[in-house]
Motif scaffolding. Structure first.
Motif, PDB file in Angstrom:
ATOM      1  N   LEU A 196       0.915  -1.261  -0.066  1.00 12.39           N
ATOM      2  CA  LEU A 196       0.032   0.205   0.125  1.00 12.39           C
ATOM      3  C   LEU A 196       0.683   1.279  -0.109  1.00 12.39           C
ATOM      4  O   LEU A 196       0.426   2.317  -0.702  1.00 12.39           O
ATOM      5  CB  LEU A 196      -0.872  -0.159   1.293  1.00 12.39           C
ATOM      6  CG  LEU A 196      -2.159  -1.174   1.134  1.00 12.39           C
ATOM      7  CD1 LEU A 196      -2.850  -1.026   2.424  1.00 12.39           C
ATOM      8  CD2 LEU A 196      -3.034  -0.635  -0.111  1.00 12.39           C
ATOM      9  N   VAL A 197       2.086   1.136   0.884  1.00 11.91           N
ATOM     10  CA  VAL A 197       2.992   2.439   0.588  1.00 11.91           C
ATOM     11  C   VAL A 197       3.553   2.540  -0.699  1.00 11.91           C
ATOM     12  O   VAL A 197       3.575   3.675  -1.127  1.00 11.91           O
ATOM     13  CB  VAL A 197       4.023   2.217   1.838  1.00 11.91           C
ATOM     14  CG1 VAL A 197       5.006   3.345   1.656  1.00 11.91           C
ATOM     15  CG2 VAL A 197       3.445   2.126   3.102  1.00 11.91           C
ATOM     16  N   TRP A 198       3.848   1.246  -0.995  1.00  6.28           N
ATOM     17  CA  TRP A 198       4.317   1.402  -2.579  1.00  6.28           C
ATOM     18  C   TRP A 198       3.279   1.887  -3.569  1.00  6.28           C
ATOM     19  O   TRP A 198       3.798   3.016  -4.469  1.00  6.28           O
ATOM     20  CB  TRP A 198       5.076   0.024  -3.101  1.00  6.28           C
ATOM     21  CG  TRP A 198       4.914  -0.172  -4.537  1.00  6.28           C
ATOM     22  CD1 TRP A 198       5.952   0.340  -5.397  1.00  6.28           C
ATOM     23  CD2 TRP A 198       4.091  -0.428  -5.213  1.00  6.28           C
ATOM     24  NE1 TRP A 198       5.707   0.351  -6.654  1.00  6.28           N
ATOM     25  CE2 TRP A 198       4.325  -0.415  -6.740  1.00  6.28           C
ATOM     26  CE3 TRP A 198       2.726  -1.146  -5.186  1.00  6.28           C
ATOM     27  CZ2 TRP A 198       3.464  -0.630  -7.696  1.00  6.28           C
ATOM     28  CZ3 TRP A 198       1.731  -1.261  -6.187  1.00  6.28           C
ATOM     29  CH2 TRP A 198       2.403  -1.286  -7.607  1.00  6.28           C
ATOM     30  N   LEU A 199       2.089   1.439  -3.325  1.00  6.63           N
ATOM     31  CA  LEU A 199       1.366   1.756  -4.523  1.00  6.63           C
ATOM     32  C   LEU A 199       0.789   3.444  -4.333  1.00  6.63           C
ATOM     33  O   LEU A 199       0.865   4.185  -5.352  1.00  6.63           O
ATOM     34  CB  LEU A 199      -0.051   1.212  -4.247  1.00  6.63           C
ATOM     35  CG  LEU A 199      -1.221   1.320  -5.302  1.00  6.63           C
ATOM     36  CD1 LEU A 199      -0.687   1.160  -6.743  1.00  6.63           C
ATOM     37  CD2 LEU A 199      -2.394   0.437  -4.769  1.00  6.63           C
ATOM     38  N   GLY A 200       0.640   3.887  -3.019  1.00  6.70           N
ATOM     39  CA  GLY A 200       0.347   5.254  -2.818  1.00  6.70           C
ATOM     40  C   GLY A 200       1.652   6.147  -3.394  1.00  6.70           C
ATOM     41  O   GLY A 200       1.258   7.103  -4.094  1.00  6.70           O
ATOM     42  N   THR A 201       2.802   5.858  -3.344  1.00  7.52           N
ATOM     43  CA  THR A 201       3.952   6.612  -3.262  1.00  7.52           C
ATOM     44  C   THR A 201       4.063   6.806  -4.899  1.00  7.52           C
ATOM     45  O   THR A 201       4.426   7.720  -5.367  1.00  7.52           O
ATOM     46  CB  THR A 201       5.113   6.345  -2.495  1.00  7.52           C
ATOM     47  OG1 THR A 201       5.316   4.970  -2.613  1.00  7.52           O
ATOM     48  CG2 THR A 201       4.976   6.854  -1.019  1.00  7.52           C
ATOM     49  N   HIS A 202       4.204   5.438  -5.581  1.00  7.46           N
ATOM     50  CA  HIS A 202       4.477   5.274  -6.858  1.00  7.46           C
ATOM     51  C   HIS A 202       3.467   5.901  -7.660  1.00  7.46           C
ATOM     52  O   HIS A 202       3.959   6.641  -8.658  1.00  7.46           O
ATOM     53  CB  HIS A 202       4.125   3.785  -7.174  1.00  7.46           C
ATOM     54  CG  HIS A 202       4.721   3.490  -8.650  1.00  7.46           C
ATOM     55  ND1 HIS A 202       5.729   3.861  -9.333  1.00  7.46           N
ATOM     56  CD2 HIS A 202       3.943   2.613  -9.479  1.00  7.46           C
ATOM     57  CE1 HIS A 202       5.650   3.306 -10.551  1.00  7.46           C
ATOM     58  NE2 HIS A 202       4.946   2.692 -10.659  1.00  7.46           N
ATOM     59  N   ALA A 203       2.190   6.080  -7.257  1.00  9.67           N
ATOM     60  CA  ALA A 203       1.217   6.718  -8.001  1.00  9.67           C
ATOM     61  C   ALA A 203       1.219   8.052  -7.918  1.00  9.67           C
ATOM     62  O   ALA A 203       1.155   9.131  -8.744  1.00  9.67           O
ATOM     63  CB  ALA A 203      -0.179   6.405  -7.637  1.00  9.67           C
ATOM     64  N   MET A 204       1.945   8.581  -6.528  1.00  5.20           N
ATOM     65  CA  MET A 204       1.931  10.022  -6.439  1.00  5.20           C
ATOM     66  C   MET A 204       2.909  10.626  -7.158  1.00  5.20           C
ATOM     67  O   MET A 204       3.227  11.629  -7.681  1.00  5.20           O
ATOM     68  CB  MET A 204       2.073  10.206  -4.732  1.00  5.20           C
ATOM     69  CG  MET A 204       1.935  11.637  -4.487  1.00  5.20           C
ATOM     70  SD  MET A 204       1.800  12.145  -3.106  1.00  5.20           S
ATOM     71  CE  MET A 204       3.271  11.610  -2.359  1.00  5.20           C
ATOM     72  N   ASP A 205       4.209   9.788  -7.285  1.00  3.66           N
ATOM     73  CA  ASP A 205       5.317  10.127  -8.104  1.00  3.66           C
ATOM     74  C   ASP A 205       4.924  10.258  -9.697  1.00  3.66           C
ATOM     75  O   ASP A 205       5.384  11.123 -10.315  1.00  3.66           O
ATOM     76  CB  ASP A 205       6.486   9.128  -8.004  1.00  3.66           C
ATOM     77  CG  ASP A 205       7.135   8.808  -7.109  1.00  3.66           C
ATOM     78  OD1 ASP A 205       7.132   9.823  -6.156  1.00  3.66           O
ATOM     79  OD2 ASP A 205       7.821   8.019  -6.872  1.00  3.66           O
ATOM     80  N   LEU A 206       3.761   9.667 -10.033  1.00  7.87           N
ATOM     81  CA  LEU A 206       3.196   9.834 -11.520  1.00  7.87           C
ATOM     82  C   LEU A 206       2.222  10.803 -11.756  1.00  7.87           C
ATOM     83  O   LEU A 206       1.541  10.951 -12.694  1.00  7.87           O
ATOM     84  CB  LEU A 206       2.997   8.400 -11.916  1.00  7.87           C
ATOM     85  CG  LEU A 206       3.905   7.216 -11.990  1.00  7.87           C
ATOM     86  CD1 LEU A 206       3.484   5.795 -12.642  1.00  7.87           C
ATOM     87  CD2 LEU A 206       5.314   7.790 -12.815  1.00  7.87           C
ATOM     88  N   GLY A 207       2.127  11.492 -10.579  1.00  5.07           N
ATOM     89  CA  GLY A 207       1.080  12.535 -10.567  1.00  5.07           C
ATOM     90  C   GLY A 207      -0.370  12.205 -10.069  1.00  5.07           C
ATOM     91  O   GLY A 207      -1.404  13.004 -10.124  1.00  5.07           O
ATOM     92  N   ALA A 208      -0.709  11.017  -9.820  1.00  6.07           N
ATOM     93  CA  ALA A 208      -2.178  10.572  -9.086  1.00  6.07           C
ATOM     94  C   ALA A 208      -2.172  10.663  -7.786  1.00  6.07           C
ATOM     95  O   ALA A 208      -1.945   9.956  -7.033  1.00  6.07           O
ATOM     96  CB  ALA A 208      -2.605   9.190  -9.601  1.00  6.07           C
ATOM     97  N   MET A 209      -2.560  11.805  -7.025  1.00  2.00           N
ATOM     98  CA  MET A 209      -2.713  12.173  -5.680  1.00  2.00           C
ATOM     99  C   MET A 209      -3.621  11.548  -4.792  1.00  2.00           C
ATOM    100  O   MET A 209      -3.359  11.181  -3.866  1.00  2.00           O
ATOM    101  CB  MET A 209      -2.776  13.558  -5.538  1.00  2.00           C
ATOM    102  CG  MET A 209      -2.818  14.400  -4.328  1.00  2.00           C
ATOM    103  SD  MET A 209      -1.039  14.510  -3.625  1.00  2.00           S
ATOM    104  CE  MET A 209      -1.398  14.426  -1.686  1.00  2.00           C
ATOM    105  N   THR A 210      -4.543  11.273  -5.531  1.00  2.00           N
ATOM    106  CA  THR A 210      -5.932  10.582  -4.728  1.00  2.00           C
ATOM    107  C   THR A 210      -5.633   9.141  -4.129  1.00  2.00           C
ATOM    108  O   THR A 210      -5.823   9.062  -3.153  1.00  2.00           O
ATOM    109  CB  THR A 210      -7.005  10.492  -5.669  1.00  2.00           C
ATOM    110  OG1 THR A 210      -7.278  11.624  -6.558  1.00  2.00           O
ATOM    111  CG2 THR A 210      -8.280  10.377  -4.969  1.00  2.00           C
ATOM    112  N   VAL A 211      -4.735   8.325  -4.932  1.00  2.00           N
ATOM    113  CA  VAL A 211      -4.578   7.058  -4.739  1.00  2.00           C
ATOM    114  C   VAL A 211      -3.759   7.011  -3.246  1.00  2.00           C
ATOM    115  O   VAL A 211      -3.835   6.045  -2.551  1.00  2.00           O
ATOM    116  CB  VAL A 211      -3.533   6.442  -5.625  1.00  2.00           C
ATOM    117  CG1 VAL A 211      -3.651   4.840  -5.594  1.00  2.00           C
ATOM    118  CG2 VAL A 211      -4.338   6.596  -7.099  1.00  2.00           C
ATOM    119  N   PHE A 212      -2.786   7.957  -3.256  1.00  2.00           N
ATOM    120  CA  PHE A 212      -2.036   8.046  -2.080  1.00  2.00           C
ATOM    121  C   PHE A 212      -2.872   8.152  -0.541  1.00  2.00           C
ATOM    122  O   PHE A 212      -2.674   7.223   0.166  1.00  2.00           O
ATOM    123  CB  PHE A 212      -1.049   9.167  -2.198  1.00  2.00           C
ATOM    124  CG  PHE A 212      -0.305   9.311  -0.803  1.00  2.00           C
ATOM    125  CD1 PHE A 212       0.982   8.684  -0.824  1.00  2.00           C
ATOM    126  CD2 PHE A 212      -0.577  10.435   0.111  1.00  2.00           C
ATOM    127  CE1 PHE A 212       1.709   8.939   0.326  1.00  2.00           C
ATOM    128  CE2 PHE A 212       0.244  10.593   1.160  1.00  2.00           C
ATOM    129  CZ  PHE A 212       1.435   9.960   1.299  1.00  2.00           C
TER     130      PHE A 212
END
Lengths: 165, 405
Positions: free
Chosen positions: B126-142
């Motif tokens: 979950l930490v990976w998914l949130g930060t990975h998505a945030m790196d790519l610009g998807a803030m909400t998933v985090f």
């Protein structure tokens, strides 16, 4: 689950694919073997380590194609002082083997296996950094964990835990 | 004045024949390197010519510290290596020492270990998914991911009193009985969680922006992944079918049914799909562990190794003596060596322990999966664009505590 006594007789251990392949290739490279706690350890002549790794990687019956880990143990003050330890895994056959090469303490050096597995690069740098064992033929043998100007090799047994004061 | 040569410039050089690449530092203080990782990028315009990771900023000499501690005192140190999956590290270390000792672990402790280990995998992914998505610009998933991660951390707190540095697994079993109401709460979470994974997937899997940032990016072939020692979802995303939980079962994983997701594309998107699928498999295993949780003791019957219960220690003399001896002088471990590898969320987590027959380990070496995965980064990024380095770092899911130790 009491511990079984270790088996050190090479004749008994012969069926293991790694040992069988090495004995078939060159009997003189195998110094000793031990089967303890379900794990096989083979002591290898230091000079032959790169060739042994290449032979095991390309073995037709059971290719040990994955280098899991490469590290070192310091047996100070006895000689030969260092044991470089290689953990290999065969991804198709899920077999494991541990190779060990003894390296003496006066000017510790052993041939690099980076030409066999590029993944050995970081591991060998780590061993060089923390134990001071040189790997000949390594493309970029420099410190990896400690600062470049650090003195000494921290994981050696004669290096104090709190560092030099 | 320099005369321009008549021929066109060679690639990598400008028209005067000089090197036209530029060296750029990324990190160690860069939010997308997930810690203190420094990357030295040699770039030609936007293209990466060479990438060199510089590590060691977080090196704390844990391996050296272990040599000065009793076996049981090493457990809290293992938490601090890979701080996103502390229980995986506890487990690998405990299994290695138990193998050295030849200890048998009771079934309830084994099942609890599987349950907690899979919750840890969910926490880490979950930490990976949130930060990975945030790196790519998807803030909400985090925000969504950290909402569920909070639930998992509460479970850790319930059993051990700690949210992150749990030290819940001990040599010979568990630290404490799980508290009343624990299983019901986990059950509620496990019933709800697949719906949450659907939410994350709804935001990302079909999202054209996310796909453009991940599909075909940072490719790694199966041969390269094996040669460079990559592990876990990075290896499985490249089409190598290996999972130690299935192939070399430990702590009772042979009793669980699960699929090992493998993708053959070898790009960032493939690794993403592998991990998201693992989230679903993990929650399936949590359900199985809850359904089949056996009754019985949570510690092995080995009074010289396992600390006695508080109650016994205060009422029985033998228990008091054992307690005193374990705490003051540790317990001797028969000489020998083991390499115990388990499947951490990032790949093969291995502990190599050498014992010389005393109460302190002679040598402890941790084979960190992040350390191995980081070597594959250069291969993935060279020839790609700078912006894709961020996607590549996210996709190998490194934890710098695990890299530097």
């Amino acid at each position: 689950m009491p511990l079984d006594p270790p088996i050190t007789d090479i004749e008994v251990l012969k069926p293991h694919p790694a040992l069988a392949r090495l004995l078939e290739w060159n009997v003189s490279v195998v110094q000793a073997a031990k089967f303890d706690r379900d794990e096989l350890t083979i002591w290898i002549e230091k000079e032959a380590i790169r060739e042994v790794c290449a032979i095991l990687r390309d073995s037709a019956d059971c290719p040990f194609n994955y280098l899991c880990d490469l590290t070192c143990v310091d047996w100070y003050p006895s000689e030969p002082r260092f044991e470089v330890v290689y953990h290999l895994l065969s991804i198709p056959h899920k077999e494991r083997v541990r190779l060990k090469a003894r390296v003496d303490g006066s000017s510790p050096a052993i041939e690099s296996v980076t030409s066999v597995w590029p993944s050995a690069n970081f591991y060998e740098r780590e061993v060089f950094d923390l134990f001071g064992v040189r790997f000949t033929g390594h493309p970029n043998l420099e410190r990896i964990m400690m600062p470049d100007d650090w003195e000494g090799h921290p994981l050696r047994k004669d290096y104090p835990v709190e560092g030099y004061r | 004045m320099t005369q321009f040569p008549a021929t066109a410039a060679e690639p990598g050089q400008n028209r005067t024949g000089e090197d036209r690449t530029l060296v750029l530092n990324m990190g160690p203080q860069h939010p997308s390197t997930h810690g203190v990782l420094r990357l030295v990028l040699e770039i030609d315009g936007e293209t990466i010519v060479r990438l060199k990771p510089e590590i060691g900023f977080l090196h704390t000499g844990i391996e050296k510290t272990c040599e000065a501690k009793f076996y049981q005192q090493v457990v809290p140190l293992t938490d601090r290596i890979d701080y996103l999956c502390p229980l995986t590290n506890n487990l690998a270390y405990c299994l290695a020492v138990e193998k050295l000792l030849g200890l048998e672990i009771p079934p309830k402790a084994q099942w609890m270990r599987v349950l907690m280990n899979e919750l840890t995998r969910i926490n880490s992914h979950l930490v990976w998914l949130g930060t990975h998505a945030m790196d790519l610009g998807a803030m909400t998933v985090f925000l969504y991911c950290f909402r569920e991660r909070e639930d998992v951390l509460r479970f850790f707190e319930m059993v051990s009193g700690q949210r992150m540095m749990t030290s819940y697994f001990r040599i010979g079993g568990l630290a404490l009985e799980p508290p009343l109401g624990f299983f019901e709460k986990v059950k509620k979470f496990a019933d709800r969680f697949p719906g949450n994974v659907d939410e994350y997937e709804g935001l990302l899997t079909g999202n054209p922006i996310f796909m453009m940032r991940t599909k075909g990016i940072a490719r790694l072939s199966a041969e390269d992944a094996i040669a460079l020692g990559a592990g876990g979802p990075t290896l499985r995303g490249s089409g190598v079918d290996i999972d130690l939980r299935r192939d070399a079962p430990y702590t009772g994983y042979e009793n669980f049914k699960f699929k090992v997701p493998v993708r053959t594309e070898g790009d960032v998107f493939a690794r993403y799909l592998c991990r998201v699928e693992e989230l679903r498999e993990s929650i399936g295993m949590v359900q199985q562990a809850l359904a089949g949780m056996p009754e019985g003791p949570i510690k092995a019957d080995a009074p010289k190794v396992v600390l006695p219960d508080r109650e016994k220690m205060k009422t029985q003399m033998e228990a008091l003596i054992y307690h005193f001896k374990i705490v003051t002088e540790g317990f001797a471990v028969p000489a020998g060596e083991v390499y115990q590898a388990i499947e951490s969320p990032r790949g093969e987590m291995g502990y190599y322990i050498v014992s010389d027959g005393t109460a302190k380990p002679y040598r402890v070496h941790m084979r960190g999966p992040s350390f191995a995965n980081l070597q594959a980064l250069a291969k993935m990024c060279e020839g790609g664009l700078i912006a894709d380095v961020v996607a590549a770092i996210g996709s190998i899911d490194i934890v710098l505590g695990d890299v530097d130790r």
